[in-house]
Motif scaffolding. Sequence first.
Motif, short mmCIF file in Angstrom:
data_model
loop_
_atom_site.label_atom_id
_atom_site.label_comp_id
_atom_site.label_asym_id
_atom_site.label_seq_id
_atom_site.Cartn_x
_atom_site.Cartn_y
_atom_site.Cartn_z
N ILE A 223 0.86 -1.20 0.00
CA ILE A 223 0.00 0.00 0.00
C ILE A 223 0.89 1.25 0.00
N GLY A 224 1.97 1.18 0.81
CA GLY A 224 2.93 2.30 0.84
C GLY A 224 3.52 2.57 -0.53
N ALA A 225 3.67 1.50 -1.33
CA ALA A 225 4.25 1.65 -2.67
C ALA A 225 3.16 1.94 -3.73
N GLY A 226 1.93 2.16 -3.26
CA GLY A 226 0.89 2.62 -4.20
C GLY A 226 -0.07 1.55 -4.71
N GLU A 227 0.06 0.31 -4.24
CA GLU A 227 -0.85 -0.76 -4.69
C GLU A 227 -2.21 -0.59 -3.99
N ARG A 228 -3.31 -0.78 -4.75
CA ARG A 228 -4.64 -0.64 -4.14
C ARG A 228 -5.52 -1.87 -4.36
N ASN A 229 -5.06 -2.80 -5.19
CA ASN A 229 -5.89 -3.96 -5.53
C ASN A 229 -5.70 -5.07 -4.49
N VAL A 230 -6.75 -5.32 -3.71
CA VAL A 230 -6.65 -6.23 -2.57
C VAL A 230 -6.27 -7.66 -3.00
N SER A 231 -6.91 -8.17 -4.05
CA SER A 231 -6.62 -9.55 -4.42
C SER A 231 -5.19 -9.68 -4.96
N LYS A 232 -4.70 -8.64 -5.64
CA LYS A 232 -3.30 -8.65 -6.12
C LYS A 232 -2.34 -8.69 -4.93
N MET A 233 -2.67 -7.90 -3.90
CA MET A 233 -1.80 -7.84 -2.72
C MET A 233 -1.78 -9.20 -2.02
N GLU A 234 -2.93 -9.81 -1.90
CA GLU A 234 -3.00 -11.14 -1.25
C GLU A 234 -2.18 -12.16 -2.01
N GLU A 235 -2.32 -12.10 -3.34
CA GLU A 235 -1.61 -13.05 -4.20
C GLU A 235 -0.09 -12.87 -4.05
N ARG A 236 0.33 -11.60 -4.08
CA ARG A 236 1.76 -11.28 -3.95
C ARG A 236 2.28 -11.74 -2.58
N ALA A 237 1.49 -11.49 -1.53
CA ALA A 237 1.90 -11.86 -0.17
C ALA A 237 2.06 -13.37 -0.07
N LYS A 238 1.10 -14.11 -0.61
CA LYS A 238 1.17 -15.58 -0.54
C LYS A 238 2.40 -16.10 -1.28
N GLU A 239 2.62 -15.52 -2.45
CA GLU A 239 3.76 -15.94 -3.28
C GLU A 239 5.08 -15.72 -2.52
N LEU A 240 5.20 -14.55 -1.87
CA LEU A 240 6.44 -14.24 -1.15
C LEU A 240 6.60 -15.10 0.10
N LEU A 241 5.51 -15.31 0.82
CA LEU A 241 5.59 -16.11 2.04
C LEU A 241 5.95 -17.56 1.71
N GLU A 242 5.44 -18.04 0.58
CA GLU A 242 5.84 -19.38 0.13
C GLU A 242 7.33 -19.40 -0.18
N CYS A 243 7.76 -18.34 -0.82
CA CYS A 243 9.15 -18.19 -1.23
C CYS A 243 10.10 -18.28 -0.01
N VAL A 244 9.65 -17.75 1.14
CA VAL A 244 10.50 -17.78 2.34
C VAL A 244 10.11 -18.93 3.29
N ASN A 245 9.38 -19.90 2.74
CA ASN A 245 9.03 -21.11 3.48
C ASN A 245 8.14 -20.89 4.71
N ILE A 246 7.18 -19.98 4.61
CA ILE A 246 6.15 -19.87 5.66
C ILE A 246 4.98 -20.73 5.17
N PRO A 247 4.58 -21.74 5.95
CA PRO A 247 3.51 -22.63 5.46
C PRO A 247 2.20 -21.87 5.23
N THR A 248 1.47 -22.27 4.19
CA THR A 248 0.24 -21.61 3.78
C THR A 248 -0.73 -21.43 4.95
#
Length: 281
Positions: free
Chosen positions: A142-167
């Motif tokens: 949001i600080g970087a200007g993103e406003r689309n909630v589903s995009k943010m959720e998708e990005r967050a899940k992708e990154l958390l998977e990337c750092v091995n945080i279980p779904t």
Amino acid sequence: MSNFENPVLSVKNLRKQFGDGCSKCRNLSEAKLSKNYCPHCGTVYACRDISFDLYEGEILGIVGESGSGKSTMMQCLYFDKEVSSGKAFMKAYENGEKNIFLESTQRKRYIKNNIFGKVYQNPMLGLKMDFSCIGNIAEKLIGAGERNVSKMEERAKELLECVNIPTFRMEEEPKNFSGGMKQRVQIAKALSNNPPVLLLDEVTTGLDLSVQANVLDLIKKLQREFKISMVVVSHDLGVIRMLADRTLVMLNGEVVEEGLTDQILEDPQHEYTQQLVYSLL
């Protein structure tokens, strides 16, 4: 491989002092300081005219004991502290033509949100402990200007998977997590805006050795995948040996030695670096 043509970050004569200085210490090249402290007026020179370049895809290590000024330097770079003087230029900001230290608060916020990522030694500084993991990443987006909630959720899940945080734990709050997991969430958050430069300040301090190794492996893997340039600060030469291409050695607020990490480990020149290297053996 690093591209040594244009630095992505160039820092020139970064100085941070606590106190006004006096006639005996203002000219640092002639000052008679006790370590980094002026015995006449009590001014502390936490960073004394530090200069370095960081290149594309490179990990630059900064090593030094507690009180050497390395964390203060990182705080200045990320605008957590005001510099006393000096310049820094970023290729991704105004084509590297503007000294970011002189920019307005609003522009500095833009740089923090879009061009830098930072991982703190203390996860309390980098995460909101009562937001979910996904919420923490969304906050940065949001600080970087993103406003689309589903995009943010998708990005967050992708990154958390990337750092091995279980779904199944992504909706949880980091306050429930172990130290190593908190650091991994912080890393995911710092990466959320695809920053060209990532600042890592003592990120393995206080973690168990096996957890440290996991976090360091993760940092290496992310650096290879995303080609991010990183500045890694540590008092532990073992961490620097594992991560850094080049290394600066700091003591009492100044850089006393710099070079390729292998070179510094095999043939340290400065007495302090020699002590550091021999303590590793």
